[in-house]
Design an enzyme around this catalytic site. Structure first.
Site, short mmCIF file in Angstrom:
data_model
loop_
_atom_site.label_atom_id
_atom_site.label_comp_id
_atom_site.label_asym_id
_atom_site.label_seq_id
_atom_site.Cartn_x
_atom_site.Cartn_y
_atom_site.Cartn_z
N ARG A 59 0.85 -1.18 0.00
CA ARG A 59 0.00 0.00 0.00
C ARG A 59 0.89 1.23 0.00
O ARG A 59 1.89 1.30 0.72
CB ARG A 59 -0.94 0.02 1.22
CG ARG A 59 -2.03 -1.02 1.20
CD ARG A 59 -3.04 -0.76 0.09
NE ARG A 59 -4.12 -1.75 0.06
CZ ARG A 59 -4.12 -2.83 -0.70
NH1 ARG A 59 -3.07 -3.09 -1.48
NH2 ARG A 59 -5.13 -3.68 -0.69
N GLU A 61 -13.30 8.56 -11.39
CA GLU A 61 -14.20 8.81 -12.52
C GLU A 61 -13.43 8.54 -13.80
O GLU A 61 -12.19 8.47 -13.78
CB GLU A 61 -14.73 10.24 -12.48
CG GLU A 61 -13.64 11.27 -12.51
CD GLU A 61 -14.17 12.69 -12.32
OE1 GLU A 61 -13.50 13.63 -12.79
OE2 GLU A 61 -15.24 12.85 -11.72
N HIS A 103 -0.97 -0.65 -10.39
CA HIS A 103 -1.52 -1.65 -9.48
C HIS A 103 -1.94 -2.92 -10.24
O HIS A 103 -3.08 -3.37 -10.14
CB HIS A 103 -2.71 -1.09 -8.70
CG HIS A 103 -2.90 -1.77 -7.37
ND1 HIS A 103 -3.37 -1.12 -6.26
CD2 HIS A 103 -2.68 -3.05 -6.98
CE1 HIS A 103 -3.46 -1.97 -5.24
NE2 HIS A 103 -3.02 -3.15 -5.66
#
Length: 303
Positions: A214, A246, A268
């Site tokens: 993280r 978004e 990621h």
């Protein structure tokens, strides 16, 4: 009968694959974030990407919170890949050669570049020696690397082939010794912000940091400044300080990491492989079985 709930869009996509591997009778509920709350009072196992305080208060009989992304061995392949890419500067050499610039011993009229270091004999420090950390260690040893590791339950790794293993108290030693520091620990109140300026200052100027856990475990400003000043050689970052909310372009951090040539940035995807969904489904099904038998779940973070 065990009550299992899949909460959220991504966990819901795993419901059918998990069913195929289940050997334990259970009743399954699929719910989105808005309608899970009133159902939590009867749920034993919750498969979710997030657990809020309100959800925790409502989940009176909860035995296990299963995060679908935990404990994936495929992430270990990413780590070895970026170690090679960082050490040998593949992206820089690729960009140069596309322009006809031979940055190698084959160029004429210029001195040859420094030779690359080999991975054999180098040290990888793994901060978080759970299932992913252990998978990284096995692959690193295949390159004849030394492995130092930090984990909460040190006794569980007493027989592992490690150069050093210990609890959080040995982190300074691991940072000083390591040529590659891999962060693979969960984000907890104790670990968030743990790697700040003082910790980064302990790393070798020739060392690299790789974060697959993280982003918040590493202080953003401290990491950016260390990379900018070259107090560490570079970093591979697969986890970020900002994520899209978004459609459209989203920069992954408040600091301009994208302007630094010594950072390898990926969005990621370290565990996003062809076997990923199947591996997650098997793991979740196995942990449901273990909870039903009052056993210890795999990749347990806390109890």
């Amino acid at each position: 009968m065990l009550q299992v709930a899949f909460n959220g869009t991504f966990p819901a996509s795993l419901e059918q694959p998990v069913r195929r591997h289940l050997t334990t009778p259970c009743e399954i509920t699929v719910a989105d974030e808005t309608d899970i709350l009133p159902r939590l009072g009867r749920i034993d196992v919750l498969v979710t990407m997030a657990l809020t305080a309100e959800m925790g208060r409502a989940a009176r009989r909860l035995k296990l919170v299963q995060v679908p992304g935990a404990g994936l061995d495929s992430i270990a392949e990413y780590v070895i890949g970026v170690i090679l890419a960082l050490t040998r500067e593949f992206t820089r050499l690729d960009r140069a050669l596309r322009q006809g610039d031979w940055q190698s011993q084959w160029a004429l009229g210029v001195a040859p570049p420094p030779v690359w270091p080999e991975l054999a004999g180098k040290t990888v420090g793994i901060l978080g020696y759970g299932r992913i950390g252990q998978s990284i260690a096995r692959r690193a040893r295949g390159f004849d690397m030394q492995v130092c590791a930090i984990r909460r339950y040190v006794g569980q790794s007493a027989e592992d082939d490690l150069t050093a293993v210990g609890g959080p108290n040995i982190i300074d030693e691991v940072l000083r010794r390591s040529d590659y520091v891999v962060i693979s620990m969960p984000a907890t109140p104790e670990t968030i912000g743990w790697i700040g300026r003082s910790k980064l200052a302990l790393m070798k100027p020739s060392s690299f940091l790789i974060n697959i856990a993280r982003a918040a475990i590493v202080d953003e400003d401290a990491l950016y400044d260390a990379l900018l000043r070259r107090s560490i050689a570079g970093a591979a970052l697969d986890v970020w300080y900002r994520y899209p909310r978004e459609p459209g372009l989203t920069t992954p951090a408040t600091r301009p990491f994208h302007e630094l040539p010594n950072v390898l940035m990926t969005p990621h995807i370290s565990g996003w492989t062809d076997g990923m969904l199947e591996a997650r489904a098997k793991l979740i099904a196995e942990n449901i079985r273990r909870v039903a038998c009052e056993g210890v779940p795999l990749n347990l973070i806390s109890t």
